[in-house]
Design an enzyme around this catalytic site. Sequence first.
Site, short mmCIF file in Angstrom:
data_model
loop_
_atom_site.label_atom_id
_atom_site.label_comp_id
_atom_site.label_asym_id
_atom_site.label_seq_id
_atom_site.Cartn_x
_atom_site.Cartn_y
_atom_site.Cartn_z
N TYR A 1 -58.06 -0.04 -12.09
CA TYR A 1 -57.99 1.42 -12.20
C TYR A 1 -59.17 2.05 -11.48
CZ TYR A 1 -57.71 6.07 -14.39
OH TYR A 1 -57.61 7.42 -14.61
N ASP B 1 -65.96 -0.78 -7.58
CA ASP B 1 -65.84 0.27 -8.59
C ASP B 1 -66.50 -0.23 -9.87
OD1 ASP B 1 -65.18 2.05 -10.56
OD2 ASP B 1 -63.09 2.30 -9.93
N LYS C 1 -69.13 6.72 -16.40
CA LYS C 1 -69.29 6.30 -17.80
C LYS C 1 -70.76 6.19 -18.23
CE LYS C 1 -64.56 4.99 -18.18
NZ LYS C 1 -63.61 4.35 -17.31
C1 LIG Z 1 -62.78 5.07 -16.24
C2 LIG Z 1 -62.69 4.53 -14.88
C3 LIG Z 1 -62.56 5.35 -13.75
C4 LIG Z 1 -62.32 6.84 -13.86
O1 LIG Z 1 -63.39 7.50 -14.43
P1 LIG Z 1 -63.13 8.96 -15.08
O2 LIG Z 1 -64.49 9.42 -15.46
O3 LIG Z 1 -62.23 8.72 -16.25
O4 LIG Z 1 -62.49 9.80 -14.05
C5 LIG Z 1 -62.62 4.78 -12.50
N1 LIG Z 1 -62.78 3.46 -12.35
C6 LIG Z 1 -62.89 2.62 -13.40
C7 LIG Z 1 -63.12 1.17 -13.17
C8 LIG Z 1 -62.82 3.13 -14.70
O5 LIG Z 1 -62.87 2.30 -15.73
#
Ligand SMILES: *Cc1c(COP(=O)(O)O)cnc(C)c1O
Length: 438
Positions: A147, A235, A263
């Site tokens: 994601y 990411d 996060k």
């Molecule tokens: C949570 C998440 C995102 C998106 O972050 P948001 O602050 O919810 O937009 C992107 N990449 C990874 C790996 C994530 O876990």
Amino acid sequence: MAEEGSATNAEWFARARRVIPGGVDSPVRSFASVGGTPYTVVSGQGPYVVDAEGTRYVDLVQSYGAVLLGHAHPAVTGAVSRALRHGTTFGAPTPGEVLLAEAICGRVPGCEQVRLVSSGTEAAMSAVRLARGATGRDRVVKFDGCYHGHSDGLLAGGGSGVAMLGLPGSAGVSAGAVADTEVVRYNVVPQLDERVACVIVEPVAANMNLVPPAPGFLESLRAACDAVGALLIFDEVITGFRIGAGGASEWSGVTPDLWCFGKVIGGGLPVGAFGGRGAVMDELAPAGPVYQAGTLSGNPLATAAGLAVLDAVGPADYEALSARVAAFATDFESAVASGGLAARAPTVGPLVGLFLSPAASEPLSVPSDYLEARLLAGSGIYGRFFHAMLRRGVALAPGPYEVMFPGLAHDEQVLGRVVDAAAGAATEVANEVATRQG
Ligand SMILES: *Cc1c(COP(=O)(O)O)cnc(C)c1O
């Protein structure tokens, strides 16, 4: 909070559904895949949250990994209230954004510059734009089950919330928007060519439950990118500043060209960041031709919260937490097995996955890709286990594709309570399954 105290969870959710689609501001919060009505949180303290009815849960959601020190940690609340007194946003450079950028670059070797944004979605979306601008190429390769936020081009095969709702991607995303996105299997190095601008990957996949990289996978991916001149994007929105101060690049020894963060670096406020070598980052406006912007980017409250968190944790804290969580995961697996279900709880640092199977006698292996993760989730047993845990005062994420986020506030005693609950919950679920089959 007089008004909040008088309504039940069900009453809050009924009101929410009238004015908020599905009653939630992010689909992962709904109980769509586990059934029932979400609890409405009115407060959090350390490892706990308290719902509208006054029930306290050990919280393993921790805002899906945005919280590392525990809820309402005094270092964070203090930093935010100090910052608050001086104003909340200016539209001019502030010291806080410089300090947070220095803190990030100082901890992640190879990451020389970062641009702060307000979410992980923005970070990933902007990193991909930058990679396209810097290479002059269009194609993006992503891995099934990883994601990278909800931007159009990255939602395909997105795991987690998308998977939970059984959607292949999303309605409203045009074919054109994903035409340049290729989705490939995690833990298999794809064939790349010179049309590829970048490969984006969760270096430890944590949105299809927890799927660690196979030995050599990240190294081979690095080499494959180098061979065709594509940029490698890690990411690290979950792994960054959670599995260690240097995140997954330090953990794996593989250095990407670009990083995405989010996060933890916001300390519970909305922050994201993307960064890389100075030469690549210089392609961004105003220095270069790749446009990216944000009214609230580098917001003073958010940078104060994020900095307070990064300053509060050192290498020894990460090591102690990881050791505590490794022991917890082993105990958790045994507890579930003692109740009559099979479980695997893989860990990477303090990240813990949870794969369950009703076939207690058959060996259960940790999936290596999204297909295998989906097969296990398909048993449907997670929803029962989730509710059995909730009744025992432990809040897991309401979906089978999330990980647990024990943090610095989860001491041995709290984790012990979770293990006890797991034994009871597994017994209850195993009995239910046996009764249904019998
Ligand atoms: C949570 C998440 C995102 C998106 O972050 P948001 O602050 O919810 O937009 C992107 N990449 C990874 C790996 C994530 O876990």
